[in-house]
Design an enzyme around this catalytic site. Structure first.
Site, short mmCIF file in Angstrom:
data_model
loop_
_atom_site.label_atom_id
_atom_site.label_comp_id
_atom_site.label_asym_id
_atom_site.label_seq_id
_atom_site.Cartn_x
_atom_site.Cartn_y
_atom_site.Cartn_z
CB SER A 1 -0.67 2.06 4.35
OG SER A 1 -1.90 2.51 3.84
CE1 TYR B 1 -6.02 -4.77 2.44
CE2 TYR B 1 -6.33 -3.85 0.42
CZ TYR B 1 -4.99 -4.61 1.44
OH TYR B 1 -3.51 -4.30 0.91
CE LYS C 1 -2.93 -3.20 5.13
NZ LYS C 1 -1.88 -3.11 5.06
N1 LIG Z 1 0.53 -7.39 -2.88
C1 LIG Z 1 0.09 -6.10 -3.32
O1 LIG Z 1 0.03 -5.84 -3.92
C2 LIG Z 1 -0.06 -5.20 -2.31
C3 LIG Z 1 -0.50 -4.11 -2.59
C4 LIG Z 1 -0.82 -3.31 -1.23
C5 LIG Z 1 -0.70 -3.38 0.04
N2 LIG Z 1 -0.26 -4.68 0.10
C6 LIG Z 1 0.14 -4.94 2.02
O2 LIG Z 1 1.67 -4.93 1.20
C7 LIG Z 1 1.74 -6.67 2.69
C8 LIG Z 1 2.23 -7.84 2.49
O3 LIG Z 1 1.74 -7.80 1.33
P1 LIG Z 1 2.17 -9.06 0.64
O4 LIG Z 1 1.39 -9.28 -0.52
O5 LIG Z 1 3.54 -9.72 0.84
O6 LIG Z 1 0.75 -10.39 1.20
P2 LIG Z 1 1.36 -11.79 1.30
O7 LIG Z 1 2.05 -12.34 1.00
O8 LIG Z 1 -0.65 -12.94 1.63
O9 LIG Z 1 1.77 -11.66 2.80
C9 LIG Z 1 1.11 -11.53 3.92
C10 LIG Z 1 1.94 -11.89 5.36
O10 LIG Z 1 0.70 -11.39 6.17
C11 LIG Z 1 0.81 -12.83 7.18
N3 LIG Z 1 -0.40 -12.57 8.00
C12 LIG Z 1 -1.71 -12.20 7.50
N4 LIG Z 1 -2.67 -12.62 8.45
C13 LIG Z 1 -2.44 -12.70 9.68
C14 LIG Z 1 -2.57 -12.82 11.35
N5 LIG Z 1 -3.44 -13.18 11.75
N6 LIG Z 1 -1.45 -13.04 12.07
C15 LIG Z 1 0.21 -13.22 11.34
N7 LIG Z 1 0.15 -12.87 10.41
C16 LIG Z 1 -0.69 -12.49 9.39
C17 LIG Z 1 0.75 -13.98 5.93
O11 LIG Z 1 1.05 -15.31 6.85
P3 LIG Z 1 -0.35 -16.47 6.24
O12 LIG Z 1 2.12 -16.94 5.23
O13 LIG Z 1 0.40 -17.59 7.64
O14 LIG Z 1 -0.83 -15.78 4.96
C18 LIG Z 1 2.08 -13.39 5.29
O15 LIG Z 1 2.86 -13.81 5.13
C19 LIG Z 1 0.12 -6.28 3.36
O16 LIG Z 1 0.22 -5.49 4.22
C20 LIG Z 1 -0.63 -6.08 2.41
O17 LIG Z 1 -1.42 -4.93 2.93
C21 LIG Z 1 -0.25 -5.26 -0.36
#
Ligand SMILES: NC(=O)c1ccc[n+]([C@@H]2O[C@H](COP(=O)([O-])OP(=O)(O)OC[C@H]3O[C@@H](n4cnc5c(N)ncnc54)[C@H](OP(=O)(O)O)[C@@H]3O)[C@@H](O)[C@H]2O)c1
Length: 315
Positions: free
Chosen positions: A156, A183, A187
């Site tokens: 989330s 978003y 979440k």
């Molecule tokens: N980074 C932060 O500050 C933060 C804060 C709060 C919550 N989060 C949560 O943490 C989680 C991981 O995020 P992250 O920061 O690691 O972001 P990220 O680097 O953008 O990784 C997101 C992953 O989700 C995949 N994805 C997106 N759309 C998809 C789809 N339609 N089908 C299958 N896979 C899909 C992406 O694939 P592609 O590589 O093909 O795009 C990527 O592998 C997310 O749920 C995000 O909401 C992150």
């Protein structure tokens, strides 16, 4: 009381954990937190299934992980969460090599994109972050029940504070699209899904936990512009923003998935390797009561079953 905090890394939280003989499935394993989550679980001995939508990015991530954790067992499956047919194909591929799953990390996510629609017409953020994972989890539930005690970790965000789920119009068909509100709704849905899963499957040994990983510079920000970064910073000087490294960001997911302290527990929202306090004032932390509301969780569950056109698996 957890011994870990916002500075803890994946290596810290996994230090005393042995995952030999366990099967872990991680979505969004082509980038950011997903790759790190997969790495540390494999390093602790788990067989890890990497799930991603992009074949080339998945191959690159797999090659990097095989180099980082020599001798570990990695499998891979393609599933585009924005296409329920692809989710079905991906789930079948996962079940073919993983009839028993001990840990499912629903980590994939998309943030603040323009108004886009999934293959089945759902708004992209709600459709990817919630609906796609709902169906995937349903299809994998027989394997999770086989693995019980098993855990589902739903990524989330503190952005759940932006909005409760709009159960009347989750797909922005009757209101103006707002990318941050959307978003936030998606979440919140990730937390409510954890509550709903716990209600239905906790007694059968499948427990569900929602996680805010912190703020981490990853590809998640690909749709953000300068105004978005300023909005997120608010009154805080950009230099003082509490960014985490990727290993610190993935630590709460790994803690949720493996900590003995959480054994038998679920329907909780975690942050900084702790169970979050109720949100208070305008603090960046804590969990909103609407995200843990059992009635809203039930309503979202029924709504999502209607949207995908099938009942959630019973096992
Ligand atoms: N980074 C932060 O500050 C933060 C804060 C709060 C919550 N989060 C949560 O943490 C989680 C991981 O995020 P992250 O920061 O690691 O972001 P990220 O680097 O953008 O990784 C997101 C992953 O989700 C995949 N994805 C997106 N759309 C998809 C789809 N339609 N089908 C299958 N896979 C899909 C992406 O694939 P592609 O590589 O093909 O795009 C990527 O592998 C997310 O749920 C995000 O909401 C992150």
């Amino acid at each position: 009381m957890s011994q870990f905090d916002h500075t803890s890394t994946t290596n810290d939280v996994i230090a005393d954990i042995n995952l030999h003989g366990k099967r872990v499935v991680v979505t969004g394993a082509s980038s950011g937190l997903g790759v790190e989550t997969a790495r540390v679980m494999a390093a602790a001995g788990a067989a890890v299934t990497l799930v991603a939508r992009d074949q080339d990015k998945l191959a690159t991530a797999l090659a990097g992980l095989q180099e980082a954790v020599p001798g570990a067992t990695f499998d891979a499956a393609i599933a585009d969460l924005a296409d329920l047919d692809s989710v079905r194909t991906g789930a079948a591929a996962i079940l073919a090599h993983a009839p028993q799953i001990d840990i499912l990390v629903n980590n994939a996510g998309i943030m603040a994109c323009p108004l886009l629609r999934t293959a089945q017409g759902f708004e992209m953020q709600f459709g990817t972050n919630h609906v796609g994972h709902f169906l995937l989890t349903s299809l994998l539930m027989p394997a999770l029940l086989q693995g019980a005690p098993a855990r589902v970790v739903n990524l989330s965000s503190a952005a759940h504070k932006f909005a409760p789920v709009n159960l009347e119009d989750p797909n922005y068909q009757q209101r103006d699209y707002q990318k941050w509100q959307s978003y936030g709704e998606s979440k919140t849905a990730n937390v409510l899904f954890s509550v709903g899963l716990e209600q239905r499957f906790g007694a059968r040994g499948v427990h569900a936990l929602a996680v805010h990983p912190g703020m981490i510079a990853t590809e998640l920000g690909r749709h953000m512009d300068q105004a978005d970064f300023e909005m997120i910073a608010g009154d805080t000087d950009p230099a003082d923003m509490p960014y985490k490294s990727i290993p610190a960001g993935a630590a709460t997911s790994v803690w949720a998935a493996t900590s003995p302290e959480l054994a038998g527990r679920g329907g909780l929202y975690l942050e900084d390797c702790h169970i979050a306090e109720p949100a208070a004032g305008d603090s960046r932390g804590g969990v909103e009561s609407y995200a843990l509301d059992a009635q809203a969780a039930d309503q979202l569950w029924s709504l999502t079953e209607e949207l995908i056109g099938e009942a959630f698996a019973t096992g």
